[in-house]
Design an enzyme around this catalytic site. Structure first.
Site, mmCIF file in Angstrom:
data_model
loop_
_atom_site.group_PDB
_atom_site.id
_atom_site.type_symbol
_atom_site.label_atom_id
_atom_site.label_comp_id
_atom_site.label_asym_id
_atom_site.label_seq_id
_atom_site.Cartn_x
_atom_site.Cartn_y
_atom_site.Cartn_z
ATOM 1 N N ASN A 187 6.063 -5.955 -0.251
ATOM 2 C CA ASN A 187 4.832 -5.459 0.370
ATOM 3 C C ASN A 187 3.667 -5.932 -0.497
ATOM 4 O O ASN A 187 3.436 -5.383 -1.572
ATOM 5 C CB ASN A 187 4.894 -3.923 0.429
ATOM 6 C CG ASN A 187 3.583 -3.302 0.893
ATOM 7 O OD1 ASN A 187 2.701 -4.000 1.395
ATOM 8 N ND2 ASN A 187 3.452 -1.998 0.715
ATOM 9 N N LYS A 229 0.588 -5.691 0.056
ATOM 10 C CA LYS A 229 -0.584 -4.806 0.195
ATOM 11 C C LYS A 229 -1.869 -5.635 0.398
ATOM 12 O O LYS A 229 -1.822 -6.698 0.998
ATOM 13 C CB LYS A 229 -0.696 -3.877 -1.019
ATOM 14 C CG LYS A 229 0.614 -3.156 -1.320
ATOM 15 C CD LYS A 229 0.443 -2.016 -2.282
ATOM 16 C CE LYS A 229 1.809 -1.471 -2.655
ATOM 17 N NZ LYS A 229 1.757 -0.268 -3.442
ATOM 18 N N HIS A 263 3.648 3.880 5.429
ATOM 19 C CA HIS A 263 3.627 3.715 3.962
ATOM 20 C C HIS A 263 2.801 4.854 3.359
ATOM 21 O O HIS A 263 1.830 5.316 3.968
ATOM 22 C CB HIS A 263 3.027 2.355 3.594
ATOM 23 C CG HIS A 263 3.165 2.037 2.139
ATOM 24 N ND1 HIS A 263 2.281 2.518 1.209
ATOM 25 C CD2 HIS A 263 4.092 1.329 1.454
ATOM 26 C CE1 HIS A 263 2.661 2.116 0.000
ATOM 27 N NE2 HIS A 263 3.760 1.384 0.132
ATOM 28 N N GLU A 275 0.554 4.945 1.218
ATOM 29 C CA GLU A 275 -0.889 4.688 1.105
ATOM 30 C C GLU A 275 -1.586 4.930 2.448
ATOM 31 O O GLU A 275 -2.728 5.381 2.491
ATOM 32 C CB GLU A 275 -1.122 3.266 0.567
ATOM 33 C CG GLU A 275 -0.787 3.208 -0.919
ATOM 34 C CD GLU A 275 -0.204 1.904 -1.401
ATOM 35 O OE1 GLU A 275 -0.374 0.871 -0.742
ATOM 36 O OE2 GLU A 275 0.460 1.940 -2.465
ATOM 37 N N GLU A 281 10.353 6.276 -0.571
ATOM 38 C CA GLU A 281 9.414 5.902 -1.627
ATOM 39 C C GLU A 281 8.765 7.164 -2.193
ATOM 40 O O GLU A 281 7.791 7.667 -1.609
ATOM 41 C CB GLU A 281 8.335 4.981 -1.071
ATOM 42 C CG GLU A 281 8.895 3.687 -0.494
ATOM 43 C CD GLU A 281 7.859 2.581 -0.528
ATOM 44 O OE1 GLU A 281 8.131 1.572 -1.160
ATOM 45 O OE2 GLU A 281 6.772 2.750 0.043
ATOM 46 N N GLY A 303 3.607 2.194 -7.681
ATOM 47 C CA GLY A 303 2.527 1.571 -8.435
ATOM 48 C C GLY A 303 2.241 2.245 -9.769
ATOM 49 O O GLY A 303 1.217 1.990 -10.398
ATOM 50 N N SER A 324 8.083 1.182 -7.993
ATOM 51 C CA SER A 324 8.167 0.510 -9.299
ATOM 52 C C SER A 324 9.486 -0.230 -9.523
ATOM 53 O O SER A 324 9.995 -0.286 -10.644
ATOM 54 C CB SER A 324 7.899 1.514 -10.429
ATOM 55 O OG SER A 324 6.591 2.045 -10.306
HETATM 56 C C1 PEP Z 1 5.250 -0.127 -2.330
HETATM 57 O O1 PEP Z 1 4.173 -0.621 -2.156
HETATM 58 O O2 PEP Z 1 5.916 0.196 -1.341
HETATM 59 C C2 PEP Z 1 5.731 0.057 -3.695
HETATM 60 C C3 PEP Z 1 6.895 0.622 -3.859
HETATM 61 O O3 PEP Z 1 4.930 -0.374 -4.733
HETATM 62 P P1 PEP Z 1 5.369 -0.623 -6.261
HETATM 63 O O4 PEP Z 1 6.652 -1.430 -6.218
HETATM 64 O O5 PEP Z 1 4.236 -1.377 -6.876
HETATM 65 O O6 PEP Z 1 5.611 0.714 -6.879
#
Ligand code: PEP
Length: 249
Positions: free
Chosen positions: A8, A10, A94, A96, A166, A172, A212
């Protein structure tokens, strides 16, 4: 089932760096046939990335869509539009979008149904906030998001869906869930699928972990019985790191 390793991107990259990143992933894909690779660039670069991926076997996905087919919805994109530029997948709900942009389970549900109707594979995201985990509410939050986001999905449709767990506190932040913490929630999600459908249908659904993930921690996460892939943010922005995660799959 092949594990799915999804990137992803973003709201990152520009057109040139998106194409370069896609070419980097495409160039290494042949070495990682034991997983399915997917990249989800910003929508404006989907066509350019589709060209860069051509013939590589790396799938293309979008990060969001709107549930209506067309009409006066300024700024939105339909499932058919995403298919038209080469998408096979779309990330929905997601964290976000849920927590910054106010997307509800009901909105995610409408999008999920519309994506399936258009022949896109939805990656439906669920996950608890840190305060919810600390209050012992993780299982209840996951159940609520599962039931709300996947309302009205038939057994035949569930086979076409990917779910991503998630934990919001791990996205992040560099704070990855332990393999045991992640597996506990993935096993709960599998149980919810069995309750609603049956063992056979539940076994076909890929449940990705996200939060992460990087090349150095992917192996122990992907070794868990109910973790069937990864949704990767930050570490998907470097082809070598992303392919390192694929190598662990
Ligand atoms: C994500 O954007 O779905 C995500 C898990 O980000 P990150 O791997 O940076 O934590």
């Amino acid at each position: 089932m092949l594990p799915l390793i999804a990137g992803n991107w973003k709201m990152n990259t520009d057109r040139a760096s998106a194409v370069a990143l896609a070419k980097g992933v495409a160039g290494g894909a042949a070495l990682h046939k034991q997983v399915e690779l997917l990249v989800c660039p910003p929508a404006v670069y989907l066509s350019s990335v589709a060209e860069a991926l051509a013939g590589s076997g790396v799938a293309l996905g979008a990060q969001n869509m709107y549930h209506e087919a067309n009409g006066a919805f300024t700024g939105e994109l339909s499932a058919a539009m995403l298919k038209d530029v080469g998408c096979q997948y779309v990330i929905l709900g997601h964290s976000e979008r849920r927590h910054i942009l106010g997307e509800t389970d009901a909105a995610v549900n409408k999008k999920t149904l519309a994506s399936l109707a258009a022949g896109l594979v939805p990656i439906v995201c669920v996950g608890e906030l840190l305060a919810e985990r600390e209050a012992g509410q993780t299982a209840a939050v996951i159940r609520r998001q599962f039931e709300g986001s996947l309302a009205g999905i038939s057994a035949e449709e569930i086979e076409k869906i990917v779910i991503a767990y998630e934990p919001v506190w791990a996205i992040g932040t560099g704070k990855v869930a332990t393999p045991e913490q992640a597996e506990e929630v993935h096993a709960d999600l599998r149980k919810l699928l069995i309750e609603r459908y049956n063992e056979r249908f539940a076994a076909t659904v890929r449940i990705l972990y996200g939060g992460s993930v990087k090349a150095s921690n992917a192996g122990e996460l992907l070794a868990q019985p109910n973790i069937n892939g990864a949704l990767v943010g930050g570490a998907s922005l470097k082809a070598e790191e992303f392919l390192g995660i694929a190598a662990a799959g």
